[in-house]
Every structure is written in structure tokens, then in C-alpha cells.
Design a protein around this motif. Structure first.
Motif, PDB file in Angstrom:
ATOM      1  N   LEU A 281       0.826  -1.208   0.000  1.00 52.96           N
ATOM      2  CA  LEU A 281       0.000   0.000   0.000  1.00 52.96           C
ATOM      3  C   LEU A 281       0.862   1.262   0.000  1.00 52.96           C
ATOM      4  O   LEU A 281       0.497   2.276  -0.615  1.00 52.96           O
ATOM      5  CB  LEU A 281      -0.933  -0.008   1.225  1.00 52.96           C
ATOM      6  CG  LEU A 281      -1.913   1.161   1.351  1.00 52.96           C
ATOM      7  CD1 LEU A 281      -2.806   1.284   0.122  1.00 52.96           C
ATOM      8  CD2 LEU A 281      -2.767   1.004   2.608  1.00 52.96           C
ATOM      9  N   VAL A 282       2.013   1.218   0.666  1.00 45.65           N
ATOM     10  CA  VAL A 282       2.910   2.380   0.715  1.00 45.65           C
ATOM     11  C   VAL A 282       3.338   2.777  -0.696  1.00 45.65           C
ATOM     12  O   VAL A 282       3.345   3.964  -1.056  1.00 45.65           O
ATOM     13  CB  VAL A 282       4.149   2.086   1.594  1.00 45.65           C
ATOM     14  CG1 VAL A 282       5.160   3.230   1.514  1.00 45.65           C
ATOM     15  CG2 VAL A 282       3.737   1.849   3.037  1.00 45.65           C
ATOM     16  N   ALA A 283       3.694   1.785  -1.523  1.00 45.02           N
ATOM     17  CA  ALA A 283       4.135   2.060  -2.897  1.00 45.02           C
ATOM     18  C   ALA A 283       2.997   2.671  -3.726  1.00 45.02           C
ATOM     19  O   ALA A 283       3.195   3.662  -4.438  1.00 45.02           O
ATOM     20  CB  ALA A 283       4.641   0.779  -3.551  1.00 45.02           C
ATOM     21  N   TRP A 284       1.811   2.074  -3.630  1.00 43.79           N
ATOM     22  CA  TRP A 284       0.661   2.605  -4.376  1.00 43.79           C
ATOM     23  C   TRP A 284       0.359   4.044  -3.942  1.00 43.79           C
ATOM     24  O   TRP A 284       0.157   4.921  -4.786  1.00 43.79           O
ATOM     25  CB  TRP A 284      -0.576   1.725  -4.143  1.00 43.79           C
ATOM     26  CG  TRP A 284      -0.552   0.411  -4.843  1.00 43.79           C
ATOM     27  CD1 TRP A 284      -0.261  -0.807  -4.298  1.00 43.79           C
ATOM     28  CD2 TRP A 284      -0.824   0.160  -6.218  1.00 43.79           C
ATOM     29  NE1 TRP A 284      -0.334  -1.792  -5.245  1.00 43.79           N
ATOM     30  CE2 TRP A 284      -0.689  -1.234  -6.432  1.00 43.79           C
ATOM     31  CE3 TRP A 284      -1.183   0.974  -7.295  1.00 43.79           C
ATOM     32  CZ2 TRP A 284      -0.889  -1.820  -7.683  1.00 43.79           C
ATOM     33  CZ3 TRP A 284      -1.383   0.395  -8.552  1.00 43.79           C
ATOM     34  CH2 TRP A 284      -1.235  -0.989  -8.738  1.00 43.79           C
ATOM     35  N   ASN A 285       0.355   4.279  -2.642  1.00 41.97           N
ATOM     36  CA  ASN A 285       0.065   5.635  -2.143  1.00 41.97           C
ATOM     37  C   ASN A 285       1.108   6.648  -2.609  1.00 41.97           C
ATOM     38  O   ASN A 285       0.777   7.781  -2.968  1.00 41.97           O
ATOM     39  CB  ASN A 285       0.005   5.643  -0.608  1.00 41.97           C
ATOM     40  CG  ASN A 285      -1.313   5.127  -0.071  1.00 41.97           C
ATOM     41  OD1 ASN A 285      -2.273   4.959  -0.826  1.00 41.97           O
ATOM     42  ND2 ASN A 285      -1.377   4.862   1.217  1.00 41.97           N
ATOM     43  N   SER A 286       2.374   6.234  -2.601  1.00 45.63           N
ATOM     44  CA  SER A 286       3.448   7.152  -2.993  1.00 45.63           C
ATOM     45  C   SER A 286       3.318   7.582  -4.438  1.00 45.63           C
ATOM     46  O   SER A 286       3.479   8.756  -4.772  1.00 45.63           O
ATOM     47  CB  SER A 286       4.817   6.512  -2.760  1.00 45.63           C
ATOM     48  OG  SER A 286       5.043   6.316  -1.383  1.00 45.63           O
ATOM     49  N   VAL A 287       3.044   6.619  -5.328  1.00 43.41           N
ATOM     50  CA  VAL A 287       2.965   6.979  -6.745  1.00 43.41           C
ATOM     51  C   VAL A 287       1.691   7.765  -7.049  1.00 43.41           C
ATOM     52  O   VAL A 287       1.697   8.719  -7.846  1.00 43.41           O
ATOM     53  CB  VAL A 287       3.115   5.731  -7.649  1.00 43.41           C
ATOM     54  CG1 VAL A 287       1.859   4.870  -7.654  1.00 43.41           C
ATOM     55  CG2 VAL A 287       3.499   6.149  -9.063  1.00 43.41           C
ATOM     56  N   ILE A 288       0.584   7.410  -6.402  1.00 40.97           N
ATOM     57  CA  ILE A 288      -0.662   8.172  -6.601  1.00 40.97           C
ATOM     58  C   ILE A 288      -0.473   9.603  -6.118  1.00 40.97           C
ATOM     59  O   ILE A 288      -0.831  10.572  -6.804  1.00 40.97           O
ATOM     60  CB  ILE A 288      -1.842   7.489  -5.866  1.00 40.97           C
ATOM     61  CG1 ILE A 288      -2.217   6.173  -6.549  1.00 40.97           C
ATOM     62  CG2 ILE A 288      -3.065   8.413  -5.814  1.00 40.97           C
ATOM     63  CD1 ILE A 288      -3.188   5.316  -5.763  1.00 40.97           C
ATOM     64  N   ASN A 289       0.117   9.735  -4.914  1.00 40.55           N
ATOM     65  CA  ASN A 289       0.335  11.061  -4.353  1.00 40.55           C
ATOM     66  C   ASN A 289       1.311  11.880  -5.201  1.00 40.55           C
ATOM     67  O   ASN A 289       1.151  13.084  -5.381  1.00 40.55           O
ATOM     68  CB  ASN A 289       0.873  10.938  -2.925  1.00 40.55           C
ATOM     69  CG  ASN A 289       0.849  12.259  -2.185  1.00 40.55           C
ATOM     70  OD1 ASN A 289      -0.155  12.955  -2.160  1.00 40.55           O
ATOM     71  ND2 ASN A 289       1.958  12.636  -1.587  1.00 40.55           N
TER      72      ASN A 289
END
Length: 558
Positions: free
Chosen positions: A151-159
Motif C-alpha cells: 500500500l505504501v508504494a501505491w500511495n506514494s505513486v498516486i500522491n
């Protein structure tokens, strides 16, 4: 912790002892003690191990001033201490705070050479670092290289995409995330809502709101503040107020979002009332809060109140005015027609005026017909920020309003020779989860014939209600009939005709426009709102206009 330190010194346990120093520094950093104190202890340790170096790097990375991290990392190499798996995440976190992408790229290369780049927590911090530095393509490449994305990776790229002006990509990545069955959290919601606010996609924002209610994320203060901001930025200020009223805990961020939202939506008096309530609650307004307050005064023509709040900001709260606050004050004077006073105010500013300040004055000169001051403002802009198409247009319009057609042609020739192209105007509407964009005289839509028939019908209905085209807004040396035709085909009018054709009676119409609404369209839309009994919300370059029953929230201070 300091007592333990004193006890060890008193009982002869030297700090040079690596074990003693290691544990003392770890405790110091964990308790968020001042880093200079930790550094003083660190400097007395003989041959600190990698754990101690990592602790110091972590401490600076989590502090307000992460700058010493790079020097520490350099010293670590000088002392022949090899970084381990924990070094790079802390180091890259500090670089992300510093937004120093060049150092980040060097560290990336070293991590790759040392075989640590493949570790998931190193990849996640690399991704975060590139996103924070505005290098979203590099962030996305790192993301694509991660085989098992948490989830950290997905959140980072979305953000990363959301914060760097790429909202469409942020929403696309979220769709992929959903397809892979990854459950979003509060951080995901903040990024998604920011992307929706940027695009003005209210329908999608509402769906995210429903999802938040369903999974219980409305208790997350960051996500709720982002939701409030979304509704305000999409012109749905009453929904923003409903979100605000349901919040369990209202921070100064929540109050500021509401004050700014009300201000830009044209509800200046309400914005100021909420600001007074914020103060009664004992909260301390921030510099952003005061931007909203001054904006409210500016767009509602409240000159004296604006100066009173500006003094309050400095004297009562000790906030040093930033260029944004001065910009609001120039705008306040300019909108009130006090153009000469605005020029004097600029000359007496405590900081050097930037191009935006002079551009604000040039805009006021164009509206109120101050040619000499307009030329002065343009001269300053050319020194500070040449090549901005809007400046040429404003000066050209100023000459045209004086019917100085030769000067108009001269400005336009200069634009061509300078290689500057005028930004084309467009209007965007959202219908059934699809986005439609219209430009002036646009005939690319499959319904074009019906749209232009509707435009003619709208014009025929408006004329008995007193609509007379404001042809003085067409600043070109052409015949009156050509001017009227030019006004009829402005992008916002085409967008309104499209929405009237495709939505049920009484449904609100929301338009996002990249340029300022002209006086003719403003008058026409007021009458359309009355004739068709529609609320029409137009978000233009500088503010929102809420048209209802023949009037506008801006009270013509636009």
C-alpha cells in the motif's frame, strides 16, 4: 534522559564507549530531543558502528532541519563504515524533505551498486523521494520495477502524480490498484480527493465520499479535510459546510479550508463570520487563513475591512506578510478602482514586488482604463517575467479599449516576433462520469448542430429579458454584427447549451474555465439562470461564480 547522561558521566562511564554512546543516542533520537544535543554525544564516541550512524541519520531525517544528513553520510564513507539495509530509507527520507533530486540520484546509484535497490523498503523510499522532488516519471519507473507492491508504494505513486499536476494519471493508478485488490487507506483518499479537486470532477469525488462512509474513513481528519477542500474547489460550498459540521475534531486546517472555500466561492461575509468564530474557539489562524480572509475582502469590495485584517495579521498574530498577502491587497485596491493607490502601495511594499504583483496591477488598469499605469506595470513585468501571453493580451485589450488599433497591432506583432502564443480559452463540464471540453466556436462535438440551435434559442429567450450583447468586450476593429457573433460562441456558452440539452430541468450546471469570464458572458449566464431556473456554477481563472435566479455570488466584483 539527560539525568541518565549526567549519571553516567558522574560515575565514570565514558561516552567514548560505543555501547553507552549507542544507547544514549538511540534514546535521545527516539524521544525527539534536539539533534544538536545528539550530535554532541555522537562526536565523542570512538568508532561508532553502523547502527549509531543510522540512528543519527534517522534523527535528522525526522527533524525540521534534515540538511546535516548529507554531511553525515559523507563522513560515514570517510570512516569506511558500509551502509546497510536501514541506511538508505532514512537517508532518502531526508533527501525527499530537502527535495534534492541530484543527491537522491547519486544515492540511488550507490544503493543499486551495493545491491540494496531491490529491497522493497528501499524502493518505496526511492519512489517517495522522486515524487517529492517532482520527478514523477522516475517515481513511476521505480514503481513499475517493484514486483510485490504494498500500500505504501501505491500511495506514494498516486500522491506523486496528484501533487505534481498529473491528476489523470493519479486516478488511473488508483483504478489499477483497485483491480489488483489493494484496499486504500486515509492517505490514498487524500491523494485521490486532491486529484479530483484539481480536475473539478465532483461526481467522482462524491463516489469517493460514499466509499469513505462505507469503510469508516470519515473519522480520518486528513481525509475529511481533503473532502472539505474538494467540495469547496468544485463549487459545492454547501456540501463542504455539511462535511465541516459533521467533523468530530476541527483543526485550524479545517477552519482555513472552509474560510478559503467560502471566500473563493464569493461568500465573503460568511468567510469572515467563520474567521471570527475560529478566533472565538481560541485557534490561532495561519498565514494561509489570512490569505483566505484578505481574498474574501478583495472579492467582496471590502477595502477598509481588508486593511484592518492585514494589520491584525501583523500586529496581533505576528505573521510577517508574504507576497501572497501583498497580492491580495493590490487586488483589493485594484478591484475597488483605486488603481493609483495600488501603485503607491506597491512602491511602499517591504519586499520586492514580483511579476504577479505587477500583473495584478496591469489587470486592474485594463478594467478601469488606466493606460499610463498599465504601460508602467507591463514594463516591470517584461523585466521580471517576459514571455507570459496573458500580459500581451492585457496590454492589447487596454489599447483596444482606447481604440488605439495601431498599438494593438504593434503588441500582436511583438507577440509573434517573441514567439509567444495566446493561451486558448476552453470550458470543461462533467456529465455521467465523462469530461467534455469546449473551445470558442467549437464544432467538434457530435451534437454540434443541436448545440448551436440551442445557443440561438437561448439568445432569443434572453433578449426580451433585457440582454444586450456587451460588444465593447470584443476588443477588435470589426463590425458590430461580427462582434455579436463572436460573443455568442464563447466556450462557456457552448458548454451551457450542451448541458441544457443533456440534463434534466433543474439540475445544476458546473463549468470549469481556464480564463476569466468576460462581462458579456457574466450578464448572459445571470439571465440564463433565471430563464431556465438553473443554478450555474462557473469556476474561472480567479474565482467561483454562483449564478442563481438572475444574480451572481460575486455581486459583479469579478
Amino acid at each position: 534522559m539527560q539525568q541518565i547522561h549526567a549519571f553516567s558521566v558522574r560515575h565514570g562511564v565514558p561516552l567514548s564507549n560505543p555501547d553507552m554512546g549507542k544507547h544514549l543516542i538511540f534514546t535521545t533520537v527516539s524521544l525527539k530531543a534536539p539533534m544538536p544535543y545528539a550530535h554532541q554525544i555522537f562526536s565523542q564516541i570512538r568508532s561508532p558502528n553502523v547502527f549509531t550512524w543510522n540512528t543519527m541519520i534517522r534523527g535528522y531525517a525526522e527533524s525540521e532541519n534534515p540538511t546535516p544528513v548529507l554531511q553525515l553520510y559523507h563522513q560515514m564513507h570517510v570512516n569506511s563504515v558500509e551502509p546497510d539495509t536501514h541506511t538508505y530509507p532514512f537517508l532518502l527520507k531526508a533527501v525527499a524533505k530537502l527535495t534534492n533530486v541530484r543527491e537522491g540520484e547519486k544515492i540511488h546509484s550507490i544503493a543499486l551498486r551495493n545491491g540494496f535497490e531491490s529491497l522493497v523498503f528501499v524502493k518505496n523510499t526511492l519512489l517517495h523521494m522522486y515524487a517529492c522532488c517532482g520527478h514523477v516519471e522516475s517515481a513511476h519507473r521505480v514503481f513499475e520495477s517493484i514486483s510485490e507492491r504494498d500500500l505504501v508504494a501505491w500511495n506514494s505513486v498516486i500522491n506523486g502524480f496528484a501533487l505534481n499536476g498529473r491528476p489523470n494519471e493519479a486516478l488511473t493508478i488508483f483504478r489499477d490498484m483497485s483491480l489488483e485488490g489493494v484496499q486504500p487507506d486515509g492517505f490514498t483518499m487524500v491523494s485521490l480527493l486532491s486529484a479530483c479537486a484539481e480536475l473539478g470532477t465532483l461526481a467522482l469525488g462524491r463516489r469517493i465520499h460514499v466509499y469513505m462512509l462505507k469503510v469508516g474513513l470519515t473519522g480520518n481528519s486528513h481525509a475529511t479535510n481533503a473532502l472539505l477542500d474538494l467540495y469547496a474547489k468544485c463549487g459545492s460550498i454547501r456540501e463542504a459546510q455539511k462535511v465541516f459540521k459533521t467533523m468530530d475534531e476541527r483543526s485550524v486546517v479545517s477552519w482555513t479550508a472552509l474560510v478559503v472555500g467560502l471566500a473563493v466561492n464569493g461568500f465573503g461575509n460568511e468567510a469572515l463570520e467563520h474567521f471570527k468564530e475560529l478566533r472565538r474557539e481560541g485557534l490561532v489562524p495561519t498565514e494561509i487563513t489570512f490569505v483566505g480572509v484578505l481574498y474574501a475582502c478583495s472579492h467582496c469590495g471590502m477595502v477598509d475591512e481588508g486593511f484592518n485584517y492585514f494589520r491584525m495579521m501583523k500586529e496581533e498574530y505576528g505573521i510577517v506578510p508574504r507576497i501572497e498577502h501583498y497580492g491580495c491587497m493590490i487586488d483589493l485596491l485594484g478591484r475597488a478602482g483605486l488603481v493609483k493607490e495600488a501603485y503607491e502601495y506597491i512602491n511602499n511594499m517591504s519586499m520586492q514586488p514580483n511579476a504577479v504583483i505587477w500583473r495584478t496591477l496591469l489587470g486592474a488598469c485594463t478594467i478601469h482604463g488606466h493606460l499610463a499605469l498599465g504601460e508602467t506595470a507591463r514594463a516591470h513585468i517584461r523585466e521580471l517575467e517576459p514571455g507570459h501571453s496573458g500580459d500581451y493580451v492585457l496590454l492589447s485589450n487596454l489599447y483596444a479599449s482606447e481604440r488605439r488599433w495601431s498599438d494593438v497591432q504593434k503588441v500582436r506583432r511583438t507577440m509573434l516576433s517573441d514567439g509567444v502564443r495566446k493561451t486558448p480559452g476552453y470550458s470543461i463540464v462533467e456529465l455521467r462520469n465523462c469530461i467534455y471540453e469546449f473551445t470558442m466556436g467549437d464544432r467538434s462535438h457530435p451534437q454540434s448542430e443541436k448545440i448551436y440551435t440551442m445557443l440561438a434559442e437561448i439568445t432569443n429567450l434572453l433578449k426580451p429579458k433585457g440582454y444586450v450583447p456587451h460588444t465593447e468586450n470584443v476588443l477588435a476593429d470589426i463590425e458590430e454584427e461580427e462582434k455579436e457573433n463572436a460573443l455568442s460562441y464563447h466556450s462557456e456558452k457552448i458548454a451551457i447549451a450542451f448541458m441544457i440539452l443533456n440534463t434534466a430541468p433543474g439540475i445544476p450546471i458546473r463549468i470549469w474555465k481556464n480564463l476569466r469570464v468576460c462581462a458579456d458572458c457574466h450578464l448572459a449566464i445571470k439571465l440564463i439562470s433565471k430563464v431556465y431556473d438553473r443554478e450555474i456554477v462557473v469556476r474561472d481563472r480567479s474565482r467561483f461564480h454562483h449564478f442563481r435566479d438572475g444574480s451572481c455570488s460575486c455581486r459583479d466584483y469579478w
